[in-house]
Structures are given as structure tokens and as C-alpha cells.
Write a protein that holds these residues in place. Structure first.
Motif, mmCIF file in Angstrom:
data_model
loop_
_atom_site.group_PDB
_atom_site.id
_atom_site.type_symbol
_atom_site.label_atom_id
_atom_site.label_comp_id
_atom_site.label_asym_id
_atom_site.label_seq_id
_atom_site.Cartn_x
_atom_site.Cartn_y
_atom_site.Cartn_z
ATOM 1 N N GLN A 101 43.084 -2.440 -36.869
ATOM 2 C CA GLN A 101 42.912 -1.793 -38.171
ATOM 3 C C GLN A 101 44.131 -2.003 -39.068
ATOM 4 N N GLU A 102 45.310 -1.974 -38.466
ATOM 5 C CA GLU A 102 46.519 -2.152 -39.271
ATOM 6 C C GLU A 102 46.526 -3.504 -39.966
ATOM 7 N N TRP A 103 46.162 -4.559 -39.236
ATOM 8 C CA TRP A 103 46.107 -5.893 -39.841
ATOM 9 C C TRP A 103 45.108 -5.919 -40.982
ATOM 10 N N LEU A 104 43.933 -5.336 -40.758
ATOM 11 C CA LEU A 104 42.891 -5.397 -41.783
ATOM 12 C C LEU A 104 43.307 -4.653 -43.041
ATOM 13 N N GLU A 105 43.913 -3.485 -42.887
ATOM 14 C CA GLU A 105 44.199 -2.660 -44.048
ATOM 15 C C GLU A 105 45.501 -3.038 -44.748
ATOM 16 N N ARG A 106 46.462 -3.585 -43.998
ATOM 17 C CA ARG A 106 47.772 -3.835 -44.600
ATOM 18 C C ARG A 106 48.120 -5.308 -44.737
ATOM 19 N N ARG A 107 47.451 -6.184 -43.970
ATOM 20 C CA ARG A 107 47.844 -7.587 -44.006
ATOM 21 C C ARG A 107 46.757 -8.492 -44.549
ATOM 22 N N THR A 108 45.644 -7.944 -45.037
ATOM 23 C CA THR A 108 44.651 -8.731 -45.773
ATOM 24 C C THR A 108 44.791 -8.359 -47.237
ATOM 25 N N GLY A 113 42.492 -15.698 -35.903
ATOM 26 C CA GLY A 113 43.730 -16.463 -35.910
ATOM 27 C C GLY A 113 44.811 -15.807 -36.733
ATOM 28 N N SER A 114 44.423 -15.142 -37.827
ATOM 29 C CA SER A 114 45.395 -14.442 -38.661
ATOM 30 C C SER A 114 45.925 -13.204 -37.957
ATOM 31 N N ALA A 115 45.038 -12.405 -37.394
ATOM 32 C CA ALA A 115 45.458 -11.168 -36.733
ATOM 33 C C ALA A 115 46.297 -11.449 -35.489
ATOM 34 N N ALA A 116 46.056 -12.591 -34.838
ATOM 35 C CA ALA A 116 46.772 -12.907 -33.606
ATOM 36 C C ALA A 116 48.257 -13.130 -33.846
ATOM 37 N N GLY A 117 48.608 -13.628 -35.017
ATOM 38 C CA GLY A 117 50.013 -13.819 -35.327
ATOM 39 C C GLY A 117 50.575 -15.141 -34.836
ATOM 40 N N ARG A 118 51.879 -15.257 -34.948
ATOM 41 C CA ARG A 118 52.562 -16.533 -34.772
ATOM 42 C C ARG A 118 53.189 -16.627 -33.371
ATOM 43 N N THR A 119 52.355 -16.740 -32.355
ATOM 44 C CA THR A 119 52.850 -16.925 -30.995
ATOM 45 C C THR A 119 52.257 -18.194 -30.387
ATOM 46 N N ALA A 120 50.950 -18.199 -30.149
ATOM 47 C CA ALA A 120 50.302 -19.385 -29.594
ATOM 48 C C ALA A 120 50.455 -20.564 -30.552
ATOM 49 N N LYS A 136 54.731 -10.540 -40.499
ATOM 50 C CA LYS A 136 54.603 -11.796 -41.243
ATOM 51 C C LYS A 136 53.163 -12.294 -41.319
ATOM 52 N N ARG A 137 52.232 -11.551 -40.758
ATOM 53 C CA ARG A 137 50.828 -11.967 -40.825
ATOM 54 C C ARG A 137 50.278 -11.682 -42.223
ATOM 55 N N VAL A 138 49.635 -12.669 -42.812
ATOM 56 C CA VAL A 138 49.025 -12.492 -44.133
ATOM 57 C C VAL A 138 47.696 -13.237 -44.152
#
Length: 901
Positions: free
Chosen positions: A571-578, A522-529, A624-626
Motif C-alpha cells: 500500500q505504501e508504494w501505491l499511495e506514495r510512490r505512484t 517491477g516498480s514496487a520490487a525496487g532496485r535489488t534484482a 527511490k521507487r517511482v
């Protein structure tokens, strides 16, 4: 206004100017060859009509015949003075800066400059023009008869003549010749001497031009011809930072890595860092435009700030294979990670070769393959520690202890927000070498770092200090029976397949794997659905807290398994947004902050209306994903409890809308459209202790899912899921993420609507005690979970199977909350009275006896308030009991449970 006019021109004007706007003289009649333009000179008429040339992206110009050159301000001044002067001074400089700002529509800062500020801006521009003049003179020498030996040496190092021309290389002649070249270009000898270009030690050295991130001249670097420098001289020389009248630096000569302007122009966000000038230069001319150099084996804080400002995402460090290089790696990592730039370390080159030696010997493709073998900096450090302590004849207990001690010391030095990277990269390497449990090591290390946040240690509250809200003692014991596991319906679809693939090979609780997989997706998916409930929008972000024994519940193990899967999907979400370390409201907002503008007054003519302009001071965060990963969630609760800390308010708003701003009066930081998720790990005792009645009442508590977890099995030999199965799951996750980002508003299908109508009343009903407060947002949590199940199935609608899965998982969350808190109401006195009343059994307990059991220390008003809490929560009721013999007033006797039970 910006106190430094030169910086205003650099940052606000030059990046927007174009060659067409500046170089408009009719004599040019440009002939364009990519970025290189050639044309006629305004001062003299050349037969070829191509003697005047510019570099279009950087706006640097040069006329070798006139022996002048510079940037846009020098060009405009040269024309305005009928070719008499190149460097504008005083009012001329300010007027030209204003003129260029007007060309690009940039409001000019009208505040009156001080003399020192004006001089500083002039000096920076003059310095650039002098550097260009020196470089031009050096280039001419390199391509003369005197440059043959230098060109031969460069050829031996792998540089062709075309390479040397493209890099703008030169050969420093004599100081006298450079002095004369500077004078011919219209500059004062005193200025040249002040910036250090009149240095006899440079004579006969190859000159490398060094530009800033915008391609403007920043400094010069010189290197001797040959491997060995002349006696009494160094192998290389660089210009030092020039000082102003006060002795302070007005220019940091290496604030931008060498060739970063080229990497930036090529659009690279992943940079390769080498140590030497020729290392980077050879890589650049061989097509590796992502390679930059730091020089002196250290990426300075200024250089890191430049990379961060231009949103570089990762740096792969490939320094020279020597002691200085190893020390430089450590320094680079320490500077990069706090700037949220991922740091990787390439393997040491074979046979002690430097990067340019390797590229020349093995070719650029071998270099690319070598860089692909880079590992995260923490993994590299783990291998260094192991190599330092592993005996030649095999491991001993003493050596293993030394490795663990060194790893703990290294981990303890990093702020809490790096915990997830330590878990993923450091501890698995240490565990593989020592035979220890990686997650157990990580959890143990995390406990010793729980008081750290953002690199600073927080002092524990004094033992004798009275907290603002006294934690409940929870006399009402929690349920004795461990909650029954989630029903099989909860393991639906892709999330269930993830658990089934990992669970046989992990000691982690299946429920922990399941809920963290859902939250991470849900975090990696971002703010769309999203799903609408009246005027509110619910997105895919969720907060979840795993509750289990420290070091025994394998909470960290479960996240490591999920992180491994998500790495292959995003990978980008895991390394930069977690990230972790949510110790303050400002720290949370900063992770997804909006751009920050400052309002500045525009100076106008007398009588004109007052006008203002907005100046960008912080570009903010585009992604904006965190995911707030909090292995020590107790620390978050403690910080939220501190007087004056607004973290609780910010976290509530982050869960709800993602539109949050600091409550600090003078802070401009805010976030619009943030997509905040959270995974926390905590023990049951800590949760009962730190989740105060206030946090329950204000709603922070009920914005989390609580999941009891424990070790599922013992795997003394360890195990690993099938790599093919993991790869397949990663591929499915990537497809589902791509699908989710195409989805907007979601709705329940007909069958799901029928189920929802049937269970809505139960979900939205009141529940007593702390458990009831924590379960008060059941409807919202169920729908968010159902949406995640649906989009993981690549379904744009929420079906019955998705809603059923969400309800099954929610039921387990409810059982978990009741296991931890039982019937506690969060009020210390009320919970104590409930324990007494239950102990009295069918006989009940009168107010008089209650007061006696409490030592007569509670006044009647306190007793009445606490009993009222139990009555409202339907945990106790009272009856009037007539006295024996009928003499006296009736007694108020309290019994357990609601009236009528």
C-alpha cells in the motif's frame, strides 16, 4: 550561514545535544526516572537533593525554589554569571550558541551577524524561557488551593491528576503574579509584555503548554474552566505571533501541531489530526500518542511543512462534527496532498460528539476502531457530493447530472499527479451512485485536465507556430489488421493468474492487465534484482505505453484493477510512490532526489587556509521507487518536444541507470540509484502525431513497450472478481515482493541460455522505419520482462519458461508497433514518397514524376535525401531504365521493397 542563528541552533544543534553534555555541574547527582531527571541545585543546597529537574529529551530545566528555568543556553549562562542572570544577551548569546555547536561537532556559522539577526535569535530564546517561567507559575497555582475548581473541571473532562501533571497543565493566576514570576526568573517585563503573556483575559484560565517538534516551548494556549466562558470573554485564548522591530514575525506560534513532538518522539509516521486542545490532550494521556491538534479547524501550511520535513506519511483527519470541521477538512486536504502526505478522513462522530467526548464515553479502543474506518480524502469528497445532490425519493437524471458536474469540477481543480488517486477513490464512488462507468468517467475527466502539471496549466502552442521538429504525417498507412493477441505463454505464473482472475469480470484488454501487472510489480520490487550485460546493469524497472481509443479501450479500467491488487501487496508504494505529471526534468528528478547540501565558507583566522562546510538544505527522498503514471501520455510527449525541455534526456537516463541530474546550470538537484518505471496511456493518432522523428532517433521511443489495447467485452451490468481470489493474489504478490528484495544479480539457467543463443541474432538485428527504431532495444526489454516473470515466481534464476513468456509478450509489442506505425520512417517527405511509389505498383515511379506529383515544390536535394531514407530502410529501391527507342539518358525509377524482392 543561515541568516537566522536561532534556527541554526534549533535545527542543527539542539536535536544533537544530550543532557549528559549540558548538565554537568557536580551538585546534580542525578536520579533518573525515564526522561525525567531530578538532582541537586547548583545555587542552593536542598535537603532532598532533587529540587532541580530536567526533561532529558528536550533539555528544558527548572528549579522551583530558585524560580528559574530555560534551555541549555540559559543554563550555561546562569552558571557562568554565578546565578545572577538567566538570559544571555549579545556576545554572550553568540558565544554560548558556538559552545553548544562545538559540543555536537556542528561547524558554527562564522559570518558576522547583523544586529537585527542577533536580536531575533536572542528574542526567540528569551521568549522560550519566559513561556517556561509562566507555565511554571501557572502549574504552581493549579496545584494550590486556588486550583481545586479547575482540577475538578478537568476531572469531569476525563483527566486524572497524573494526566494533568504529565501534560504540564497550569492555571493562570493574576497578571501581577505572572509579572512577578517573570521578573524573579530574570526577565524584563517589556519582553513578557511583547510576547503577550501579561493578559488579564487569561486570569483564571487553564494553561496548556505547546511545544515545537523538538519539544522546545513554542506557545501557550488557555481554556476557560467550564463549558461557558465568563461574560465578555472567549472560551479559549492563544498567544499571537510576536513581532520584531520591523513589525515582522520572528516566531510563528503554531508552526508545529500541538503534541507533534510527542508523536515524533514515539516514531509515528501516520498521524491522527483533531481540532481541539483537549481532544488531543485526552487522546495523548490515554495512550494514543499519534494524535495531534491543529486548533481552529485548519492545518496550516506551516504545520504541513513541519510534518513533511519530518517525513510524516499520512494524516487521518478527525475534526469536530460541525460546519467549521467540514470546511477544515477541505482546507487540510488541499494543504496535505501537494506536500505528498496522504490524507484520510474519519467518519463523523455520533451524536455530534467531539473526539474527547467520544473517548471519555466510549473508551480509547472504540476510538481506535473509529479511526480505522477512515477513507481517503477523495472518497470522502465523493460521498459528500453524493449526499449533497441525492434526492430523498431516489435518483433523477437531473440529480445524476448535478453529481457528475460537481465531481468533474472537483477533479479539475487537482494537478495531474493526483490522477491515479482520483481514479481509485473519487470516480468509483461516483459511479456506484450514478450507475456510470467509473473508468470512463475518469478518462473523460482526465482529458479536460491534460494540460495541467504540478498544479499549473500549460498553454497550448500557438496554431501558427512552427514546431522545432515537424511531426510526421505518416502517409504510409499503418496495418489495417488489429494485432493478434499474445500467445498463451505470455500469461505465465503469477502475472497470468492475475489476468485470469480479473479478465472475466472486466472490460479491460487482457494484454493491458498483463503488462501493467508486470510493470507495477517491477516498480514496487525496487532496485535489488538485476541482470548484467557487459558493463551495464538492467533492473526490474520498465516503461510501458498502452495504445487504444480514448474512453473505449478501457485503459484506465485496466490500471484500476491492477492498482487494487497492488494496494493489498504494498500500500505504501501505491499511495506514495505512484505519481504523475512528468512535465519537466526537474519534476521527475524531484521524486527520487538525493539530499542537497550547500557549500559554505568557514570564517577562520587571518592567514589560515580557506575551509568550507556542507550544510543540509533538503533531506531528499529515501524511497527511490517511482512509478510515473501518465493517463495522458501525449502530454509527456508534448512537453518533451518543447524547445529547451530536457525531459526526454532525463527519462532516457531514468530507464537506463537511475542516476540522473538536472541539466539546468544552477540546479543542484540530482538522483542516485533511482528506480523509475512508467505506465502511459495514449491513442494511436496521438502517438503517431507526437512521437517525432527526433524522439525516435534519440532513443526515448525505444525505451518503452507499446501495447495495443481495446475493450475486450461488454459488461453492461458490471462484475467484480471473487474477493477470496483477490486476497489470495495479494498475498502471493506480497510474498513475491519480499522474495525479490533478497535477490541480487540474476542469470539465465542452461535451458534459457540455449534459447537465448538461438533468438539473439533476430532480436538484435536491424529493422526498417520508425517501427525498427522503436524496437531497437528488444534484447534489453526481453531480459527485463524475463527477470520480472522469474522473481514473481520467487525464482532467483531466469528459466526457459520465463524467457519464453517474455518473448511472447515482446512479440505482441512488436506487432502493436507495426500496427500503429506500419512502414513509416518518420520523415514526412519520405513517407509521402513511399505512398506514391507503392501506388505506382510494378511500373515504378521516376524522379521526374515524383517531382511533378509534389507540385515541383521540392528541390532535388530534398528529394534525394528522402529517397535515401527509404533506400537505407530497405523500403524502396531503384533501377536504371533505358528510354524507349534508346534515345536519351536512362531514367531512375523507384520501386517498393528492397532490391531483389
Amino acid at each position: 550561514m543561515n541568516a537566522d542563528l536561532g534556527q541554526f541552533v534549533d535545527n542543527n544543534v539542539l536535536p544533537k545535544l544530550t543532557a549528559e553534555q549540558v548538565f554537568t555541574h557536580a551538585s546534580h547527582r542525578w536520579q533518573k526516572d525515564g526522561d525525567k531527571w531530578r538532582g541537586g541545585c547548583p545555587k542552593h543546597e536542598s535537603q532532598s537533593g532533587t529540587s532541580f529537574y530536567i526533561d532529558a529529551p528536550t533539555l528544558r530545566w527548572r528549579c522551583p525554589a530558585c524560580q528559574v528555568g530555560g534551555g541549555p543556553l540559559q543554563y550555561l549562562h546562569w552558571l557562568a554569571t554565578n546565578f545572577a542572570e538567566v538570559s544571555p544577551r549579545q556576545k554572550d548569546f553568540v558565544d554560548l550558541a558556538r559552545r553548544c555547536a562545538e559540543m555536537v561537532g556542528e561547524p558554527f556559522p562564522e559570518r558576522e551577524l547583523t544586529e537585527a539577526e542577533r536580536r531575533q535569535a536572542e528574542k526567540r530564546e528569551t521568549r522560550r524561557a519566559i513561556l517556561q517561567a509562566v507555565q511554571a507559575a501557572a502549574e504552581a497555582v493549579l496545584w494550590s488551593e486556588r486550583g481545586k475548581a479547575a482540577l475538578a473541571y478537568l476531572a469531569s473532562r476525563g483527566f486524572s491528576e497524573d494526566d494533568c501533571r504529565s501534560l504540564g497543565l497550569g492555571l493562570y493566576p493574576t497578571v501581577a503574579e505572572i509579572r512577578e514570576a517573570v521578573k524573579r526568573a530574570g526577565h524584563a517585563e517589556s519582553d513578557a509584555r511583547a510576547i503577550g503573556v501579561l493578559n488579564p483575559k487569561w486570569e483564571g484560565y487553564i494553561v496548556f503548554p505547546w511545544a515545537d517538534e523538538y519539544g522546545q516551548p513554542l506557545t501557550l494556549y488557555s481554556k476557560c474552566v467550564g463549558k461557558t466562558p465568563p461574560e465578555g470573554r472567549s472560551k479559549t485564548y492563544a498567544l499571537c505571533n510576536p513581532a520584531d522591530e520591523t513589525g515582522g514575525d520572528y516566531e510563528h506560534t503554531k508552526r508545529s501541531p500541538l503534541y507533534f513532538d510527542r508523536a515524533k518522539r514515539a516514531g509515528h509516521k501516520d498521524i491522527v489530526l483533531v481540532e481541539g486542545v483537549t481532544d488531543a490532550a485526552l487522546a495523548q494521556v490515554r495512550g494514543e500518542t499519534n494524535v495531534v491538534a491543529c486548533v481552529a479547524a485548519e492545518l496550516s501550511r506551516d504545520q504541513v511543512a513541519t510534518l513533511a520535513r519530518h517525513r510524516v506519511e499520512s494524516v487521518t483527519i478527525a475534526l469536530d462534527p460541525d460546519q467549521a470541521g467540514e470546511g477544515g477538512i477541505r482546507s487540510c486536504v488541499r494543504n496535505l496532498l501537494p506536500a505528498r502526505i496522504a490524507a484520510y478522513v474519519a467518519p463523523q462522530l455520533p451524536d455530534g460528539m467531539d473526539p474527547d467526548d467520544f473517548i471519555q464515553a466510549e473508551g480509547v479502543e472504540a476510538w481506535r476502531q473509529h479511526i480505522k474506518q477512515a477513507v481517503h480524502a477523495f472518497r470522502w469528497k465523493a460521498r459528500q457530493i453524493i449526499a449533497d445532490y441525492k434526492p430523498a425519493d431516489g435518483w433523477t437524471d437531473r440529480a445524476q447530472d448535478a453529481v457528475l458536474r460537481a465531481a468533474n469540477e472537483f477533479a479539475a481543480a487537482w494537478p495531474v499527479e493526483h490522477t491515479c488517486h482520483l481514479q481509485r477513490f473519487l470516480w468509483p464512488e461516483i459511479a456506484a451512485a450514478t450507475g456510470a462507468d467509473a473508468r470512463l468517467l475518469a478518462e473523460q475527466a482526465g482529458q479536460s485536465r491534460a494540460t495541467q502539471s504540478n498544479g499549473k496549466a500549460h498553454a497550448e502552442p500557438r496554431q501558427d507556430a512552427k514546431p522545432a521538429v515537424e511531426p510526421a504525417k505518416h502517409s504510409s498507412a499503418p496495418a489495417d489488421k488489429w494485432p493478434s493477441p499474445p500467445e498463451s505463454e505470455a500469461y505465465h505464473g503469477l502475472a497470468g493468474d492475475i489476468v485470469r482472475a480479473i479478465e472475466p469480470h472486466s472490460e479491460a484488454d487482457p494484454a493491458a492487465l498483463l503488462v501493467q501487472s508486470l510493470v507495477a510489480f517491477g516498480s514496487a520490487a525496487g532496485r535489488t534484482a538485476h541482470f548484467r550485460v557487459e558493463g551495464d546493469c538492467h533492473y526490474l524497472n520498465e516503461f510501458a505505453v498502452l495504445v487504444g481509443k480514448s474512453s473505449k479501450a478501457r485503459k484506465g479500467t485496466s490500471w484500476g484493477q491492477v492498482a487494487r491488487l497492488m494496494e493489498g501487496a504494498d500500500q505504501e508504494w501505491l499511495e506514495r510512490r505512484t505519481m504523475g505529471g512528468a512535465s519537466s526534468a526537474e519534476g521527475v528528478i524531484h521524486q527520487a532526489r538525493d539530499p542537497v547540501y550547500e557549500r559554505e565558507k568557514v570564517k577562520g583566522k587571518k592567514g589560515d587556509p580557506v575551509e568550507y562546510q556542507d550544510v543540509l538544505v533538503d533531506p531528499g527522498e529515501e524511497d527511490k521507487r517511482v512509478l510515473l503514471l501518465e493517463p495522458e501520455f501525449a502530454n509527456v510527449l508534448k512537453q518533451a518536444e518543447r524547445q529547451g525541455n530536457t525531459l526526454s534526456v532525463i527519462l532516457r537516463r531514468a530507464w537506463e541507470s537511475g542516476d540522473i541530474k538536472s541539466l539546468t546550470k544552477h540546479s543542484p538537484t540530482c538522483c542516485t540509484g533511482g528506480h523509475f518505471s512508467l505506465i502511459g496511456h495514449i491513442t494511436a493518432d496521438e502517438l503517431r502525431r507526437y512521437l517525432t522523428a527526433t524522439e525516435v532517433a534519440n532513443g526515448l521511443g525505444n525505451r518503452h513497450l507499446y501495447v495495443c489495447v481495446k475493450r475486450s467485452k461488454e459488461l453492461p451490468e458490471g462484475s467484480r472478481p471473487d474477493s477470496a481470489a483477490i486476497a489470495e493474489l495479494q498475498s502471493r504478490l506480497a510474498r513475491s515482493l519480499a522474495f525479490t528484495r533478497t535477490v541480487g544479480e540474476m542469470r539465465r539457467d542452461d535451458e534459457a541460455r540455449t534459447i537465448w543463443r538461438e533468438i539473439y541474432g533476430e532480436l538484435s538485428g536491424d529493422r526498417p522505419g520508425i517501427a525498427g527504431c522503436l524496437l531497437a532495444r528488444a534484447e534489453a526489454h526481453v531480459m527485463r520482462l524475463a527477470m520480472i516473470y522469474a522473481v514473481m515466481d520467487c525464482s532467483p534464476a531466469i528459466g526457459a519458461e520465463h524467457l519464453t513468456a517474455a518473448l511472447s509478450l515482446w512479440d505482441y509489442c512488436e506487432r502493436s508497433v507495426r500496427y500503429v506505425f506500419g512502414d513509416s520512417v518518420g520523415d514526412p517527405l519520405a513517407d509521402e514518397l513511399l505512398r506514391m511509389i507503392r501506388g505506382a505498383g510494378a511500373d515504378g515511379l521516376s524522379r521526374t514524376k515524383m517531382s511533378g506529383l509534389l507540385g515541383r515544390n521540392k528541390v532535388a536535394a530534398d528529394l534525394g535525401r528522402a529517397l535515401g531514407v527509404l533506400l537505407e530502410a530497405r523500403l524502396a529501391h531503384f533501377r536504371s531504365v533505358e528510354p524507349i527507342g534508346g534515345v536519351g539518358r536512362p531514367s531512375e525509377v523507384w520501386f517498393s521493397g528492397a532490391a531483389g524482392t
